[in-house]
Enzyme design. Sequence first.
Site, short mmCIF file in Angstrom:
data_model
loop_
_atom_site.label_atom_id
_atom_site.label_comp_id
_atom_site.label_asym_id
_atom_site.label_seq_id
_atom_site.Cartn_x
_atom_site.Cartn_y
_atom_site.Cartn_z
N PRO A 9 0.79 -1.22 0.00
CA PRO A 9 0.00 0.00 0.00
C PRO A 9 0.83 1.28 0.00
O PRO A 9 1.87 1.36 0.64
CB PRO A 9 -0.82 -0.10 1.30
CG PRO A 9 -0.08 -1.07 2.15
CD PRO A 9 0.56 -2.04 1.19
N ASN A 10 0.33 2.23 -0.75
CA ASN A 10 0.87 3.59 -0.86
C ASN A 10 2.16 3.68 -1.68
O ASN A 10 2.64 4.78 -1.95
CB ASN A 10 1.07 4.23 0.53
CG ASN A 10 -0.21 4.31 1.31
OD1 ASN A 10 -1.20 4.82 0.79
ND2 ASN A 10 -0.25 3.77 2.52
N ARG A 17 5.16 10.89 -2.84
CA ARG A 17 4.88 10.60 -1.43
C ARG A 17 6.14 10.82 -0.58
O ARG A 17 7.14 10.12 -0.76
CB ARG A 17 4.44 9.14 -1.30
CG ARG A 17 4.25 8.67 0.11
CD ARG A 17 4.15 7.15 0.20
NE ARG A 17 3.99 6.75 1.58
CZ ARG A 17 4.18 5.52 2.02
NH1 ARG A 17 4.57 4.56 1.18
NH2 ARG A 17 4.01 5.22 3.28
N TYR A 22 11.23 8.75 1.02
CA TYR A 22 11.20 7.61 0.10
C TYR A 22 11.88 7.86 -1.25
O TYR A 22 11.92 6.95 -2.08
CB TYR A 22 9.74 7.18 -0.12
CG TYR A 22 9.06 6.72 1.15
CD1 TYR A 22 9.55 5.62 1.85
CD2 TYR A 22 7.93 7.37 1.66
CE1 TYR A 22 8.96 5.19 3.02
CE2 TYR A 22 7.32 6.93 2.83
CZ TYR A 22 7.83 5.84 3.51
OH TYR A 22 7.23 5.42 4.66
N ASN A 73 8.20 -5.50 -0.74
CA ASN A 73 8.08 -4.32 0.11
C ASN A 73 6.59 -4.24 0.43
O ASN A 73 5.80 -3.73 -0.37
CB ASN A 73 8.57 -3.06 -0.60
CG ASN A 73 8.47 -1.85 0.32
OD1 ASN A 73 7.90 -1.92 1.41
ND2 ASN A 73 9.01 -0.72 -0.12
N ALA A 76 3.15 -0.66 4.86
CA ALA A 76 2.65 -0.71 6.24
C ALA A 76 2.16 -2.10 6.64
O ALA A 76 2.15 -2.44 7.83
CB ALA A 76 1.52 0.31 6.40
N GLU A 97 12.59 -9.40 2.36
CA GLU A 97 11.81 -8.23 2.76
C GLU A 97 12.65 -6.99 2.50
O GLU A 97 13.83 -6.96 2.84
CB GLU A 97 11.50 -8.33 4.27
CG GLU A 97 10.86 -7.06 4.82
CD GLU A 97 10.66 -7.11 6.33
OE1 GLU A 97 10.52 -8.20 6.91
OE2 GLU A 97 10.65 -6.02 6.94
N HIS A 99 12.79 -2.48 2.26
CA HIS A 99 12.19 -1.17 2.53
C HIS A 99 13.10 -0.07 1.99
O HIS A 99 14.33 -0.19 2.08
CB HIS A 99 12.00 -0.95 4.03
CG HIS A 99 11.13 -1.98 4.65
ND1 HIS A 99 9.76 -1.97 4.53
CD2 HIS A 99 11.44 -3.10 5.34
CE1 HIS A 99 9.26 -3.03 5.15
NE2 HIS A 99 10.26 -3.74 5.64
N ARG A 106 12.82 4.90 12.70
CA ARG A 106 11.60 5.70 12.64
C ARG A 106 10.72 5.42 13.86
O ARG A 106 11.22 5.17 14.94
CB ARG A 106 10.89 5.41 11.31
CG ARG A 106 11.79 5.72 10.10
CD ARG A 106 11.11 5.39 8.80
NE ARG A 106 9.88 6.18 8.62
CZ ARG A 106 8.99 5.94 7.67
NH1 ARG A 106 9.19 4.95 6.81
NH2 ARG A 106 7.92 6.68 7.57
C1 DQA Z 1 8.21 1.23 3.77
C2 DQA Z 1 8.29 1.41 5.29
C3 DQA Z 1 6.94 1.16 5.94
O1 DQA Z 1 7.02 1.35 7.33
C4 DQA Z 1 5.92 2.15 5.37
O2 DQA Z 1 4.64 1.89 5.92
C5 DQA Z 1 5.88 2.17 3.89
C6 DQA Z 1 7.15 2.11 3.17
C7 DQA Z 1 9.55 1.56 3.09
O3 DQA Z 1 9.75 1.13 1.96
O4 DQA Z 1 10.39 2.26 3.68
O5 DQA Z 1 4.84 2.27 3.28
O6 DQA Z 1 7.93 -0.13 3.49
#
Ligand code: DQA
Length: 147
Positions: A9-10, A17, A22, A73, A76, A97, A99, A106
Amino acid sequence: MRLLLINGPNLNLLGTREPEMYGSFSLEEIEEKLCMKAKQENIQLDCFQSNCEGALVDRIHQAIEQVDGILINAGAYTHTSIAIRDALLAVNIPYVELHLSNTYSREIFREKSFLADRALGIVSGFGLMSYHLAMDGLVSHLKKNIE
Ligand code: DQA
């Protein structure tokens, strides 16, 4: 070798964003760069993004017997989703995994990952490079297993 890149998501909003967190690459650009790298290494890379937990679970299920490794990735959902964890374990495909940000630098709630303990490895905090490093690690692991 066939790999699957999953973004949660996102991450479809990458580029606009929180760019200070990011980076300024769009998800499309990231996927394009990774596909180019994969092609050079003779790897087939499929990319999938969804904001919906169930759609991510469904896509993981579709990977059974289709894919040798998964780069994920989960955004959240990393910190909340037992369903995505269970799907990854159910298909029994090695996954990394990753990020963009360093989730340990954070908010405290980002320190919890439901995916990390069963992942082949974790890459966190290197922006776009996290995707490349995760792919390098996964490919080198898979090649070792094939040899
Ligand atoms: C993320 C880190 C997560 O905590 C966050 O919710 C994201 C992006 C990252 O790529 O740094 O959506 O996965």
